[in-house]
Design a protein around this motif. Sequence first.
Motif, PDB file in Angstrom:
ATOM      1  N   UNK A 108       8.211 -14.687   0.310  1.00 24.89           N
ATOM      2  CA  UNK A 108       6.915 -14.204  -0.369  1.00 24.89           C
ATOM      3  C   UNK A 108       6.603 -12.911  -0.206  1.00 24.89           C
ATOM      4  N   UNK A 109       6.721 -12.394   0.989  1.00 26.07           N
ATOM      5  CA  UNK A 109       6.369 -11.006   1.193  1.00 26.07           C
ATOM      6  C   UNK A 109       7.508 -10.106   0.043  1.00 26.07           C
ATOM      7  N   UNK A 110       8.758 -10.565   0.174  1.00 20.37           N
ATOM      8  CA  UNK A 110       9.709  -9.513  -0.918  1.00 20.37           C
ATOM      9  C   UNK A 110       9.182  -9.986  -2.128  1.00 20.37           C
ATOM     10  N   UNK A 111       8.615 -11.141  -2.694  1.00 20.90           N
ATOM     11  CA  UNK A 111       8.414 -11.466  -4.165  1.00 20.90           C
ATOM     12  C   UNK A 111       7.240 -10.507  -4.396  1.00 20.90           C
ATOM     13  N   UNK A 112       6.278 -10.275  -3.458  1.00 27.58           N
ATOM     14  CA  UNK A 112       4.846  -9.492  -3.525  1.00 27.58           C
ATOM     15  C   UNK A 112       5.251  -8.067  -4.193  1.00 27.58           C
ATOM     16  N   UNK A 113       6.230  -7.481  -3.077  1.00 29.33           N
ATOM     17  CA  UNK A 113       6.637  -6.131  -3.345  1.00 29.33           C
ATOM     18  C   UNK A 113       7.658  -5.957  -4.618  1.00 29.33           C
ATOM     19  N   UNK A 114       8.614  -6.934  -5.061  1.00 24.27           N
ATOM     20  CA  UNK A 114       9.140  -6.928  -6.188  1.00 24.27           C
ATOM     21  C   UNK A 114       8.236  -7.061  -7.376  1.00 24.27           C
ATOM     22  N   UNK A 115       7.124  -7.303  -7.130  1.00 26.80           N
ATOM     23  CA  UNK A 115       5.950  -7.670  -8.297  1.00 26.80           C
ATOM     24  C   UNK A 115       5.504  -6.225  -8.597  1.00 26.80           C
ATOM     25  N   UNK A 116       5.461  -5.467  -7.569  1.00 25.49           N
ATOM     26  CA  UNK A 116       4.631  -4.259  -7.661  1.00 25.49           C
ATOM     27  C   UNK A 116       5.391  -3.275  -8.510  1.00 25.49           C
ATOM     28  N   UNK A 147       0.899  -1.142  -0.068  1.00 30.23           N
ATOM     29  CA  UNK A 147      -0.081  -0.021  -0.031  1.00 30.23           C
ATOM     30  C   UNK A 147       0.978   1.301   0.088  1.00 30.23           C
ATOM     31  N   UNK A 148       1.779   1.138   0.727  1.00 28.34           N
ATOM     32  CA  UNK A 148       2.826   2.556   0.811  1.00 28.34           C
ATOM     33  C   UNK A 148       3.431   2.792  -0.533  1.00 28.34           C
ATOM     34  N   UNK A 149       3.953   1.790  -1.399  1.00 28.62           N
ATOM     35  CA  UNK A 149       4.279   1.840  -2.618  1.00 28.62           C
ATOM     36  C   UNK A 149       3.294   2.276  -3.724  1.00 28.62           C
TER      37      UNK A 149
END
Length: 360
Positions: free
Chosen positions: A237-245, A96-98
């Motif tokens: 998994x958390x980092x991957x979701x951020x990367x996908x963003x 959300x922050x990004x």
Amino acid sequence: MSENMMDILVVDDVQENLQVLNQILKERGYKVRLINSGKGALGIIMKNAPDLILLDITMPDMNGYEVCQKLKEDVRFREIPIIFISALTETFDKVKAFKIGGVDYITKPFQAEEVLARIETHLKIATLQYQLKKRVMELEVLADKQVKNILEQQNASIYNLAQFAQMLDNGSDKHLDRISSYCHLLAKQLKSRSVYSNELTDSFLEDITFASRLYDVGKLSLPSSIVLKSKTDKLTPNELEIMKSHTILAADMLKSLKKEDLVGVELKMLTDITSSHHEKWDGTGYPNGLKSTNIPLSARIVSIADVYDAFITNKCHVMLSHDKVVQVIRGAAFTYFDPIIVDAFIQINEKFFDTWDDNH
């Protein structure tokens, strides 16, 4: 203005956090202003905008998300880099922050070295972006007879931004040259003998040759720690979701631009490529799960170029021979890739290898 004279606003409702950050930043030579509320921060910014904001999320009167949204809605302040610094650790909070415009996210408790490294990185990025916009404004006042020469200079400025994204990704400058060449080769082959011939105008070939260089520019908005980690280790998994963003963030970046901001670049194609190069033919890609020809043609071309270069240069932690990469791409027709573009790739795959061999 020199980097160590830059003005940083720290917003946090915990006095201890303000004091610690104040000491860290002043020791590095930054000008520091402190405020303990979101509403108070907006008042300060309206009077004298800082160069960068460190922003807590959980505050009583107005939370950090609301502060960020207010600033991004105001043309005067939307370019100020905002780094969230929060004790919230859920992936939802970070994404959300990004999405609302933050350039980075630091989790509390923080290390002084990490805070300083993130700040220095984003101040450098902001300086590059400012220089780019300044150059665009200068170009607008030049005479029409100078447009051809100006175009080359403008393209170089935008290319520098793409190179900076590659630097954060720990890649080489030549990677962008290869991606551009691969896309030009594929588009040219498709134009000469495929059902897409009518779509592939000379203008399309020129645009994709340049726009493909910026396909991963959205990574400029990601934490450098995650981008760099992806080069050597498996992401959580958390980092991957951020990367996908990065695909969503790139599209948001480009939405703020006007057509005239990118002289010589087709803005729609640039948006299509940056947001959709991870979509898959069978609809299992991201960020929107587009399927088949609903994926923009330019993005479908870039996706094959990106995968080829990733495997043959060990970017995916597995280095394959050229012949093996060809087999992988052939096998992914109808699932990951447009089968027509795969056929075009097979027909000219040796030219891909020659391009890689000349530029690695």
